[in-house]
Design an enzyme around this catalytic site. Structure first.
Site, PDB file in Angstrom:
ATOM      1  NE  ARG A 137      -1.824   1.002  -8.298  1.00 57.86           N
ATOM      2  CZ  ARG A 137      -0.659   1.614  -8.417  1.00 57.86           C
ATOM      3  NH1 ARG A 137      -0.590   2.866  -8.805  1.00 57.86           N
ATOM      4  NH2 ARG A 137       0.463   0.972  -8.164  1.00 57.86           N
TER       5      ARG A 137
ATOM      6  NE  ARG B 112      -5.910 -16.150 -14.802  1.00 56.15           N
ATOM      7  CZ  ARG B 112      -4.778 -15.638 -15.256  1.00 56.15           C
ATOM      8  NH1 ARG B 112      -3.627 -16.199 -14.958  1.00 56.15           N
ATOM      9  NH2 ARG B 112      -4.778 -14.572 -16.025  1.00 56.15           N
TER      10      ARG B 112
ATOM     11  CB  CYS C  78       1.277 -10.285 -15.718  1.00 55.07           C
ATOM     12  SG  CYS C  78       0.518 -11.225 -14.399  1.00 55.07           S
TER      13      CYS C  78
ATOM     14  CD  GLU D  66       5.553  -0.105 -12.572  1.00 51.28           C
ATOM     15  OE1 GLU D  66       5.435   1.123 -12.535  1.00 51.28           O
ATOM     16  OE2 GLU D  66       4.572  -0.882 -12.529  1.00 51.28           O
TER      17      GLU D  66
ATOM     18  NE  ARG E 263       4.876   0.435  -8.607  1.00 60.16           N
ATOM     19  CZ  ARG E 263       6.182   0.214  -8.676  1.00 60.16           C
ATOM     20  NH1 ARG E 263       6.644  -0.845  -9.323  1.00 60.16           N
ATOM     21  NH2 ARG E 263       7.042   1.042  -8.105  1.00 60.16           N
TER      22      ARG E 263
ATOM     23  CE1 TYR F 246       1.014   1.659  -3.492  1.00 55.45           C
ATOM     24  CE2 TYR F 246      -0.895   2.368  -2.229  1.00 55.45           C
ATOM     25  CZ  TYR F 246      -0.210   2.309  -3.416  1.00 55.45           C
ATOM     26  OH  TYR F 246      -0.736   2.876  -4.544  1.00 55.45           O
TER      27      TYR F 246
ATOM     28  NE  ARG G 115       0.317   7.889  -3.432  1.00 59.16           N
ATOM     29  CZ  ARG G 115      -0.868   8.135  -3.999  1.00 59.16           C
ATOM     30  NH1 ARG G 115      -1.222   7.507  -5.091  1.00 59.16           N
ATOM     31  NH2 ARG G 115      -1.682   9.032  -3.476  1.00 59.16           N
TER      32      ARG G 115
END
Length: 118
Positions: A5, A61, A73, A76, A88, A106, A114
Protein backbone atom coordinates in the site's frame (compact mmCIF):
# COMPACT_ATOMS: atom_id res chain seq x y z
CA UNK A 1 1.69 -12.61 -3.93
CA UNK A 2 1.59 -9.63 -1.58
CA UNK A 3 -0.07 -6.24 -1.59
CA UNK A 4 1.94 -3.11 -1.00
CA UNK A 5 0.00 0.00 0.00
CA UNK A 6 1.01 3.57 -0.57
CA UNK A 7 -0.43 7.06 -0.50
CA UNK A 8 0.71 10.61 -1.14
CA UNK A 9 -0.88 14.03 -1.06
CA UNK A 10 -0.72 16.35 -4.06
CA UNK A 11 -0.10 20.12 -3.89
CA UNK A 12 -2.49 21.07 -6.69
CA UNK A 13 -5.02 19.54 -9.06
CA UNK A 14 -2.78 19.75 -12.13
CA UNK A 15 -1.56 17.09 -14.52
CA UNK A 16 2.03 17.94 -13.56
CA UNK A 17 1.51 17.69 -9.78
CA UNK A 18 -0.56 14.51 -9.99
CA UNK A 19 1.99 12.90 -12.32
CA UNK A 20 5.02 13.87 -10.24
CA UNK A 21 3.36 12.69 -7.02
CA UNK A 22 2.33 9.35 -8.54
CA UNK A 23 5.82 8.71 -9.89
CA UNK A 24 7.44 9.70 -6.58
CA UNK A 25 5.15 7.38 -4.63
CA UNK A 26 5.61 4.38 -6.91
CA UNK A 27 9.38 4.90 -7.00
CA UNK A 28 9.50 4.96 -3.20
CA UNK A 29 7.39 1.80 -2.98
CA UNK A 30 9.71 -0.04 -5.37
CA UNK A 31 12.83 1.07 -3.50
CA UNK A 32 11.46 0.29 -0.03
CA UNK A 33 10.51 -3.24 -1.05
CA UNK A 34 13.28 -4.08 -3.55
CA UNK A 35 10.68 -4.69 -6.27
CA UNK A 36 11.23 -4.52 -10.03
CA UNK A 37 8.48 -4.04 -12.60
CA UNK A 38 8.65 -7.72 -13.61
CA UNK A 39 7.43 -8.58 -10.08
CA UNK A 40 4.30 -6.41 -10.34
CA UNK A 41 1.08 -8.26 -11.14
CA UNK A 42 -1.10 -5.13 -11.19
CA UNK A 43 -1.69 -1.73 -9.61
CA UNK A 44 -4.90 -0.01 -8.52
CA UNK A 45 -4.87 3.75 -7.98
CA UNK A 46 -7.60 5.73 -6.27
CA UNK A 47 -7.83 9.50 -6.12
CA UNK A 48 -9.94 11.81 -4.01
CA UNK A 49 -12.72 13.67 -5.80
CA UNK A 50 -10.72 16.91 -5.86
CA UNK A 51 -8.05 15.35 -8.12
CA UNK A 52 -9.42 15.05 -11.64
CA UNK A 53 -6.81 16.75 -13.84
CA UNK A 54 -5.01 13.52 -14.75
CA UNK A 55 -4.83 9.77 -14.26
CA UNK A 56 -1.96 8.74 -11.93
CA UNK A 57 -1.51 5.54 -13.95
CA UNK A 58 -0.82 7.55 -17.12
CA UNK A 59 2.18 9.19 -15.44
CA UNK A 60 3.46 5.91 -14.00
CA UNK A 61 3.25 4.24 -17.43
CA UNK A 62 5.90 6.74 -18.58
CA UNK A 63 8.37 5.31 -16.06
CA UNK A 64 10.86 2.71 -17.36
CA UNK A 65 9.37 -0.79 -17.42
CA UNK A 66 5.79 0.16 -16.57
CA UNK A 67 4.33 0.07 -20.09
CA UNK A 68 3.27 -3.59 -19.63
CA UNK A 69 2.04 -3.40 -16.01
CA UNK A 70 -1.78 -3.55 -15.76
CA UNK A 71 -3.04 -0.43 -13.98
CA UNK A 72 -6.45 0.99 -13.17
CA UNK A 73 -7.62 4.29 -11.68
CA UNK A 74 -10.77 4.77 -9.65
CA UNK A 75 -12.32 7.47 -7.44
CA UNK A 76 -11.88 7.16 -3.69
CA UNK A 77 -15.04 7.13 -1.57
CA UNK A 78 -15.82 10.77 -0.70
CA UNK A 79 -16.14 10.45 3.07
CA UNK A 80 -16.84 13.82 4.77
CA UNK A 81 -13.79 15.09 6.65
CA UNK A 82 -11.37 12.64 5.03
CA UNK A 83 -7.95 13.57 3.70
CA UNK A 84 -8.15 15.62 0.49
CA UNK A 85 -5.87 15.77 -2.56
CA UNK A 86 -4.68 12.22 -2.00
CA UNK A 87 -3.54 9.47 -4.35
CA UNK A 88 -3.64 5.94 -2.97
CA UNK A 89 -2.24 2.82 -4.61
CA UNK A 90 -2.40 -0.91 -4.07
CA UNK A 91 0.48 -2.67 -5.81
CA UNK A 92 0.16 -6.45 -6.11
CA UNK A 93 3.57 -8.09 -6.40
CA UNK A 94 4.87 -11.61 -6.82
CA UNK A 95 7.31 -12.06 -3.97
CA UNK A 96 8.53 -14.58 -1.43
CA UNK A 97 8.68 -11.84 1.23
CA UNK A 98 6.57 -12.40 4.30
CA UNK A 99 3.72 -10.07 5.17
CA UNK A 100 5.76 -8.53 7.99
CA UNK A 101 8.59 -7.79 5.54
CA UNK A 102 6.44 -5.56 3.31
CA UNK A 103 7.06 -1.84 3.73
CA UNK A 104 4.03 0.31 3.00
CA UNK A 105 4.80 3.90 1.96
CA UNK A 106 2.88 7.01 3.05
CA UNK A 107 4.30 10.35 1.93
CA UNK A 108 3.42 13.97 2.62
CA UNK A 109 0.11 14.57 4.35
CA UNK A 110 -0.86 10.94 3.68
CA UNK A 111 1.44 9.89 6.54
CA UNK A 112 -1.49 10.62 8.87
CA UNK A 113 -3.53 7.83 7.25
CA UNK A 114 -1.39 5.07 8.76
CA UNK A 115 0.89 6.44 11.50
CA UNK A 116 1.41 2.86 12.65
CA UNK A 117 3.22 2.09 9.38
CA UNK A 118 5.20 5.32 8.88
Amino acid sequence: MRGIRGAITVDANTEKDIGEAAQKLVGAMLAANNVCTEDIASMLFTVTSDLNAAFPAAAVRKMAGFDRVPMLCSPEIDVPGSLSQCIRVLMLVNTSAGQDDIKHVYLGGAARLRPDLV
